[in-house]
Design an enzyme around this catalytic site. Structure first.
Site, mmCIF file in Angstrom:
data_model
loop_
_atom_site.group_PDB
_atom_site.id
_atom_site.type_symbol
_atom_site.label_atom_id
_atom_site.label_comp_id
_atom_site.label_asym_id
_atom_site.label_seq_id
_atom_site.Cartn_x
_atom_site.Cartn_y
_atom_site.Cartn_z
ATOM 1 N N GLU B 135 0.832 -1.216 0.000
ATOM 2 C CA GLU B 135 0.000 0.000 0.000
ATOM 3 C C GLU B 135 0.862 1.259 0.000
ATOM 4 O OE1 GLU B 135 -3.733 0.376 0.073
ATOM 5 O OE2 GLU B 135 -2.642 2.069 -0.746
ATOM 6 N N GLY B 140 2.008 7.069 -0.590
ATOM 7 C CA GLY B 140 2.200 7.062 0.860
ATOM 8 C C GLY B 140 1.015 6.569 1.655
ATOM 9 N N GLY B 193 13.586 20.011 3.032
ATOM 10 C CA GLY B 193 13.487 18.557 3.144
ATOM 11 C C GLY B 193 12.448 17.925 2.246
ATOM 12 N N GLU B 196 15.334 15.757 -2.312
ATOM 13 C CA GLU B 196 16.601 15.184 -1.886
ATOM 14 C C GLU B 196 17.774 15.945 -2.481
ATOM 15 O OE1 GLU B 196 16.707 10.853 -2.208
ATOM 16 O OE2 GLU B 196 14.523 10.894 -2.277
ATOM 17 N N ASP B 207 10.102 8.773 -10.326
ATOM 18 C CA ASP B 207 9.361 8.294 -9.157
ATOM 19 C C ASP B 207 7.876 8.153 -9.492
ATOM 20 O OD1 ASP B 207 9.117 7.937 -6.081
ATOM 21 O OD2 ASP B 207 7.691 9.535 -6.555
ATOM 22 N N LYS B 211 5.128 4.681 -9.953
ATOM 23 C CA LYS B 211 3.773 4.567 -9.410
ATOM 24 C C LYS B 211 2.759 4.366 -10.537
ATOM 25 C CE LYS B 211 5.385 7.274 -5.532
ATOM 26 N NZ LYS B 211 5.663 8.642 -5.060
ATOM 27 N N GLY B 308 6.773 10.973 3.543
ATOM 28 C CA GLY B 308 7.053 11.299 4.938
ATOM 29 C C GLY B 308 7.060 10.045 5.781
#
Lengths: 440, 440
Positions: B135, B140, B193, B196, B207, B211, B308
């Site tokens: 999941e 996230g 933050g 990266e 990225d 997905k 996160g």
């Protein structure tokens, strides 16, 4: 007592109770997508019967007439999966329990049944080693039951706020965008099929309350029933209330709110003033949305169609396929443990700001008298707004009527309602007040 | 080969591979909520080991030092559930396969691993009778994998559009709200933050592409890998592009788009112009959202934190609890059947309107020359907009630079790119063009 695995080509027998809008749409998905579903499951589904009140009234090409029956009780005993779409809490409960006793798993969209008898049904299903699925019972096609039962089960949910009744959201949205009064918007919703001929269950908030009870039970692992939910509907909201909200960049939405507070579990349905920036504010028309806060996941929102034949059928058939896979693999899904058994929070435990609107006879001293009723109960007023409403009339009163709106600081609702009731008794106050919760 | 039911008080052994941000947050939930989780599962979870590169660097009070190990391969063989949070596709794959071979179920947040090797892992898990849950690998904390695998499995999904990369959404949002240029917004995101030190995987779209591959596989029951996804990032987008979008009441978002078209499955990542009214337009900052269209369910949207430590850990532990319940009940979850095996659509199969921005030397005849390159390829132009940009400079050119924006009618991307390449070769055109898809 789990199902025995049968990895064969034997079809899984599905019985459908109810052939109304949702039942008919469910049958269509099962019949027309049968081949596709068989590949997702590993075994075919076979619709073995459709129970209805009058077979002559079921006329859709995808339901074979020979499947129709009026012997619902008998059909319950002849399937691996029974889909209950009858509605109501009496016959539906009898048939669901009969299906479970016969060893069938049950899929339902019946929110009232679960809000009234959920925990007994969960226990019966667990004892018998069968499953009970009800994704469609809350917010139609929106996956919210499964996320609460499974996805978020490693987290600690703190609150849920949902727009879970499409009829009231449609009415409030029409009042907002077109300036309509409640009665006009309701008639319009009825004409367009968004509200039923008897709209009471929707506009008085009971439908939303059923969903609040279900969501609170799942989120807080505590037995919360319809009778535990405090409910207010939207019938007292006027076009003026909406206009006042719009002027403040807010919208009025009917919310189902479930909270895990220090005083216990609170499940409520009430109309609230929401800032336009809040994600729930932009939920339009008959759409539904559920906003969930959890300790680790933070904010989540789920949005989609909360009603209608096809969207509800999508959720029902999703559950049927999940259950059919379980049967194929010889297992059962997650049980619903009510281990936490948290207390129910009393009504005065949670604090909120409230916006209250009174209609008053226009004369000096009214504000002082109203403020006095609030002050002597320790309630502090944040702001007041008065405007003449020449459009309002009161039988037997020839003077002008004024609208007085006030917003309180944070207070508890029990005291707030005492003050509002006391003000309503004052001789210069006309009719009933509107009370809206103010969300930050 | 399913797990054997053991309804005892024996703990379920959980091994954690990786003790970084997500690993550490996952350990905290498992340790601090242990009692609560045990009640939801019916058996306690026991964290039996935490594999890391350097035990001296793991210093959080909830991870017992004695659990730390550098022997990851060994730890994989000593648990009922292995949580893979190492990242990457080489070592992670080795350990995941080792865990499955040892009879453990696996939970991971590793999108790159699944987008590259998913179907082999699904098959290995199914053959061994264990589960593979992920999941957290898409968006996230937002439940999207489980709804695609289970809730919507009775329906026919037609398209998915997601904002699934928080870094790029944060950068685009900062560019939009503060008028920043890309480089400045990127540095700001790195300082806070949200990006990266090496941001390539995020800003070039990889990225999001991972997905997209995962979502397309689940939605369309077809083996879609990272190499099947056509990817464009956001590095060419300028503050001017954003300003032009804002002037048209649109926003630029990086979308992962999966479609089931007549020509086959299309999985894409690209920046697009979205109208402000679209639900995805209001997804702010580092939030993620996934918009799904299905035949019966109609439109659904899922919104929340896409990254996160805590939000990702919430999804990971949700999977761990689900899996622990399966182990307790002696069963496995749904397999992921790739039966449909639909073809991949060629790039020129889908048609869209495009907004293209060229930087040109300001002189007569430029528009005619550009229009000619489009016309001779059969591309029809819907609108053109030119403005002088005294802020732009080109080394060795002393004249003024102009920005030319054009919007095409619906066309295929292959031909569009040919025309854009030809225009870029013209002697009065400076630098690279920006190409944005225009969503209705």
């Amino acid at each position: 007592m789990a199902h025995t695995a049968e990895n064969t080509a034997n079809p899984i027998r599905v019985a459908l109770l109810g052939a109304g809008t949702v039942g008919s749409a469910t049958a269509r998905l099962i019949v027309e997508q049968n081949e596709e579903l068989a590949q997702r499951i590993g075994r075919p589904l076979e619709l073995v019967g459709v129970a209805c009140l009058d077979p002559d009234e079921v006329n859709v090409p995808w339901i074979d007439k020979s499947l129709l029956t009026t012997d619902t009780a008998d059909l319950c005993t002849k399937a691996d999966i029974v889909i209950e779409l009858i509605g109501g809490t009496t016959a539906a409960r009898t048939f669901v329990m009969k299906a479970i006793e016969s060893g069938a798993s049950v899929v339902t969209a019946n929110k009232a049944l679960i809000a009234k008898y959920g925990p007994e049904i969960y226990a019966a299903a667990e004892a018998k080693g069968v499953d009970f699925y009800f994704e469609a019972a809350v917010a139609g096609a929106i996956p919210i039951v499964r996320p609460l039962r499974e996805s978020m089960v490693g987290d600690k949910i703190t609150s849920i706020m949902g727009i879970v009744n499409g009829t009231t959201n449609y009415i409030l949205d029409e009042m907002t965008t077109k300036g309509l009064d409640f009665d006009v918007a309701l008639k319009d919703a009825q004409a367009k099929g968004y509200a039923e001929a008897d709209p009471t269950g929707d506009i008085e908030g009971e439908d939303a309350a059923n969903k609040a009870a279900i969501m609170a039970s799942l989120a807080f692992h505590t037995d919360v029933r319809i009778d535990d939910v405090n409910v207010e509907g939207i019938t007292k909201i006027t076009a003026d209330d909406i206009a006042a909200a719009t002027a403040e960049n807010k919208v009025i939405k009917l919310l189902a709110v479930c909270e895990n507070t220090e005083a216990g579990i609170s499940a409520r349905v009430y109309p609230a003033l929401i800032p336009n920036e809040h994600p729930l504010a932009s939920v339009r028309g008959s759409f539904n949305a559920v906003f969930v806060k959890a300790e680790a996941a933070d904010d989540l929102m789920f949005y989609g169609r909360g009603a209608g034949g096809d969207p509800t059928a999508s959720a029902v058939v999703g559950d049927v396929v999940t259950e059919a896979r379980h049967i194929t693999h010889g297992c059962t899904g997650p049980v619903i443990p009510m281990y936490a058994d948290l207390p129910k929070a009393p009504l005065n435990a949670s604090r909120s700001a409230f916006a209250v609107r009174f209609v008053i006879h226009d004369k000096p001293g009214t504000l002082a008298a109203i403020a006095e009723e609030f002050a002597k109960r320790g309630l502090s007023i944040n702001g007041v707004n008065q405007d003449l409403k020449p459009t309002l009339h009161e039988p037997g009163y020839s003077g002008e009527l004024q609208q007085l709106r006030l917003v309180t600081h944070l207070c508890d609702e029990v005291t707030l309602r005492e003050a509002v009731d006391a003000v309503t008794e004052l001789d210069f106050v006309s009719g009933e007040a509107t009370i809206l919760r103010v969300m930050d």
